[in-house]
Design a protein around this motif. Structure first.
Motif, PDB file in Angstrom:
ATOM      1  N   GLN A  62      36.064   2.786  13.412  1.00  0.00           N
ATOM      2  CA  GLN A  62      36.411   2.610  14.825  1.00  0.00           C
ATOM      3  C   GLN A  62      35.972   3.856  15.573  1.00  0.00           C
ATOM      4  O   GLN A  62      36.522   4.923  15.387  1.00  0.00           O
ATOM      5  N   TYR A  66      33.372   1.193  20.017  1.00  0.00           N
ATOM      6  CA  TYR A  66      33.147   0.007  19.203  1.00  0.00           C
ATOM      7  C   TYR A  66      33.769   0.135  17.829  1.00  0.00           C
ATOM      8  O   TYR A  66      33.982   1.240  17.335  1.00  0.00           O
ATOM      9  N   THR A  67      33.971  -1.020  17.199  1.00  0.00           N
ATOM     10  CA  THR A  67      34.279  -1.072  15.773  1.00  0.00           C
ATOM     11  C   THR A  67      32.967  -1.356  15.065  1.00  0.00           C
ATOM     12  O   THR A  67      32.224  -2.252  15.472  1.00  0.00           O
ATOM     13  N   VAL A  97      27.514  -3.116  15.017  1.00  0.00           N
ATOM     14  CA  VAL A  97      28.775  -3.286  15.733  1.00  0.00           C
ATOM     15  C   VAL A  97      29.453  -4.479  15.085  1.00  0.00           C
ATOM     16  O   VAL A  97      28.812  -5.496  14.808  1.00  0.00           O
TER      17      VAL A  97
END
Length: 148
Positions: A62, A66-67, A97
Protein backbone atom coordinates in the motif's frame (compact mmCIF):
# COMPACT_ATOMS: atom_id res chain seq x y z
CA UNK A 1 -17.37 -12.82 12.40
CA UNK A 2 -15.24 -15.75 11.24
CA UNK A 3 -15.12 -18.79 13.47
CA UNK A 4 -11.92 -19.38 15.44
CA UNK A 5 -11.43 -22.93 14.16
CA UNK A 6 -11.25 -21.73 10.55
CA UNK A 7 -8.78 -18.99 11.45
CA UNK A 8 -6.60 -21.54 13.29
CA UNK A 9 -6.62 -23.85 10.26
CA UNK A 10 -5.65 -20.99 7.94
CA UNK A 11 -2.73 -20.00 10.15
CA UNK A 12 -1.45 -23.58 10.55
CA UNK A 13 -2.03 -24.70 6.97
CA UNK A 14 -0.15 -21.95 5.23
CA UNK A 15 3.60 -21.92 5.73
CA UNK A 16 3.69 -18.46 4.17
CA UNK A 17 1.69 -17.15 7.13
CA UNK A 18 3.20 -19.16 9.96
CA UNK A 19 3.89 -17.00 12.96
CA UNK A 20 1.82 -14.11 11.59
CA UNK A 21 -1.37 -12.77 13.06
CA UNK A 22 -4.20 -13.27 10.57
CA UNK A 23 -7.55 -11.49 10.52
CA UNK A 24 -10.58 -12.00 8.31
CA UNK A 25 -12.08 -9.09 6.37
CA UNK A 26 -15.67 -10.16 5.68
CA UNK A 27 -16.40 -7.18 3.42
CA UNK A 28 -13.65 -8.30 1.02
CA UNK A 29 -13.86 -12.01 1.88
CA UNK A 30 -10.13 -12.24 2.48
CA UNK A 31 -7.71 -13.17 5.24
CA UNK A 32 -5.12 -10.45 5.89
CA UNK A 33 -1.75 -10.67 7.58
CA UNK A 34 -0.54 -7.89 9.78
CA UNK A 35 1.38 -5.43 7.62
CA UNK A 36 4.68 -3.73 8.17
CA UNK A 37 5.69 -0.26 7.04
CA UNK A 38 8.96 0.37 5.22
CA UNK A 39 11.23 3.36 5.73
CA UNK A 40 9.74 4.80 2.53
CA UNK A 41 6.28 4.73 4.14
CA UNK A 42 4.80 1.84 2.13
CA UNK A 43 2.89 -0.85 4.00
CA UNK A 44 3.32 -4.47 2.91
CA UNK A 45 0.96 -7.32 3.77
CA UNK A 46 -0.46 -10.60 2.52
CA UNK A 47 -4.04 -11.31 1.46
CA UNK A 48 -5.28 -14.90 1.23
CA UNK A 49 -8.38 -16.52 -0.23
CA UNK A 50 -9.00 -20.23 0.00
CA UNK A 51 -11.29 -23.10 -0.83
CA UNK A 52 -11.03 -26.70 0.26
CA UNK A 53 -8.57 -27.37 -2.61
CA UNK A 54 -6.78 -24.14 -3.49
CA UNK A 55 -5.17 -21.19 -1.72
CA UNK A 56 -4.58 -17.91 -3.58
CA UNK A 57 -2.03 -15.75 -1.79
CA UNK A 58 -1.43 -12.13 -2.81
CA UNK A 59 1.59 -10.11 -1.74
CA UNK A 60 0.43 -6.49 -1.60
CA UNK A 61 1.95 -3.10 -0.98
CA UNK A 62 0.00 0.00 0.00
CA UNK A 63 1.67 3.17 -1.25
CA UNK A 64 0.51 6.75 -0.77
CA UNK A 65 -1.92 6.57 -3.71
CA UNK A 66 -2.38 2.92 -4.74
CA UNK A 67 -2.37 -0.67 -3.60
CA UNK A 68 0.17 -2.66 -5.59
CA UNK A 69 0.19 -6.35 -6.45
CA UNK A 70 3.75 -7.50 -5.85
CA UNK A 71 3.16 -11.22 -6.34
CA UNK A 72 0.79 -14.16 -6.36
CA UNK A 73 1.40 -17.64 -5.00
CA UNK A 74 -0.91 -20.61 -5.47
CA UNK A 75 -0.97 -23.50 -3.03
CA UNK A 76 -2.91 -26.74 -3.30
CA UNK A 77 -4.40 -27.87 -0.02
CA UNK A 78 -4.91 -31.50 0.97
CA UNK A 79 -6.71 -30.72 4.22
CA UNK A 80 -3.55 -30.97 6.28
CA UNK A 81 -0.76 -29.17 4.46
CA UNK A 82 -0.37 -26.58 1.73
CA UNK A 83 2.02 -27.15 -1.20
CA UNK A 84 3.27 -24.33 -3.44
CA UNK A 85 2.29 -25.04 -7.06
CA UNK A 86 2.83 -21.69 -8.82
CA UNK A 87 4.18 -18.20 -8.19
CA UNK A 88 4.62 -14.97 -10.10
CA UNK A 89 6.17 -11.66 -9.04
CA UNK A 90 6.04 -8.09 -10.26
CA UNK A 91 8.18 -5.29 -9.03
CA UNK A 92 10.48 -2.42 -9.92
CA UNK A 93 9.43 -0.88 -13.23
CA UNK A 94 7.01 -3.76 -13.89
CA UNK A 95 4.76 -3.01 -10.89
CA UNK A 96 1.00 -3.61 -11.07
CA UNK A 97 -1.66 -1.49 -9.43
CA UNK A 98 -3.92 -3.98 -7.65
CA UNK A 99 -7.12 -4.90 -9.43
CA UNK A 100 -9.33 -7.82 -8.35
CA UNK A 101 -9.93 -8.71 -12.00
CA UNK A 102 -6.24 -8.69 -12.96
CA UNK A 103 -5.28 -10.73 -9.88
CA UNK A 104 -8.06 -13.24 -10.60
CA UNK A 105 -7.08 -13.63 -14.27
CA UNK A 106 -3.40 -14.06 -13.39
CA UNK A 107 -4.35 -16.70 -10.79
CA UNK A 108 -6.41 -18.56 -13.39
CA UNK A 109 -3.54 -18.50 -15.91
CA UNK A 110 -1.08 -19.70 -13.27
CA UNK A 111 -3.35 -22.58 -12.22
CA UNK A 112 -4.05 -23.49 -15.83
CA UNK A 113 -0.29 -23.63 -16.50
CA UNK A 114 0.26 -25.89 -13.50
CA UNK A 115 -2.56 -28.21 -14.58
CA UNK A 116 -1.21 -28.34 -18.15
CA UNK A 117 2.13 -29.49 -16.77
CA UNK A 118 0.46 -32.18 -14.66
CA UNK A 119 -1.53 -33.43 -17.66
CA UNK A 120 1.63 -33.56 -19.77
CA UNK A 121 3.43 -35.58 -17.06
CA UNK A 122 0.57 -38.09 -17.06
CA UNK A 123 0.32 -38.22 -20.85
CA UNK A 124 -3.30 -37.04 -20.68
CA UNK A 125 -5.07 -34.49 -22.84
CA UNK A 126 -7.93 -32.13 -22.02
CA UNK A 127 -9.25 -29.44 -24.34
CA UNK A 128 -7.94 -25.90 -23.83
CA UNK A 129 -11.48 -24.67 -23.15
CA UNK A 130 -12.21 -27.38 -20.57
CA UNK A 131 -8.91 -26.76 -18.78
CA UNK A 132 -9.46 -22.98 -18.71
CA UNK A 133 -13.01 -23.45 -17.42
CA UNK A 134 -11.84 -25.81 -14.67
CA UNK A 135 -9.05 -23.44 -13.56
CA UNK A 136 -11.52 -20.52 -13.53
CA UNK A 137 -13.96 -22.51 -11.40
CA UNK A 138 -11.27 -23.43 -8.86
CA UNK A 139 -10.11 -19.82 -8.50
CA UNK A 140 -13.70 -18.59 -8.25
CA UNK A 141 -14.31 -21.10 -5.43
CA UNK A 142 -11.74 -19.19 -3.37
CA UNK A 143 -13.76 -16.01 -3.82
CA UNK A 144 -17.04 -17.37 -2.44
CA UNK A 145 -17.98 -16.02 0.94
CA UNK A 146 -17.44 -18.41 3.83
CA UNK A 147 -20.14 -18.54 6.44
CA UNK A 148 -18.98 -18.87 10.04
Amino acid sequence: MMNTALQTIVTKALPALSGEQVTYNAARNVFLSQGYTSAAGNTYYKAVRLSNRLVVYYELGQGYAYTFLNGIKLFCFDGQKAQLIAQKYWGGCDYRVFSEQFAKEQSILMLKGFLEGQLKLQGAHVSEQELASFARGMVEETQHKRLA
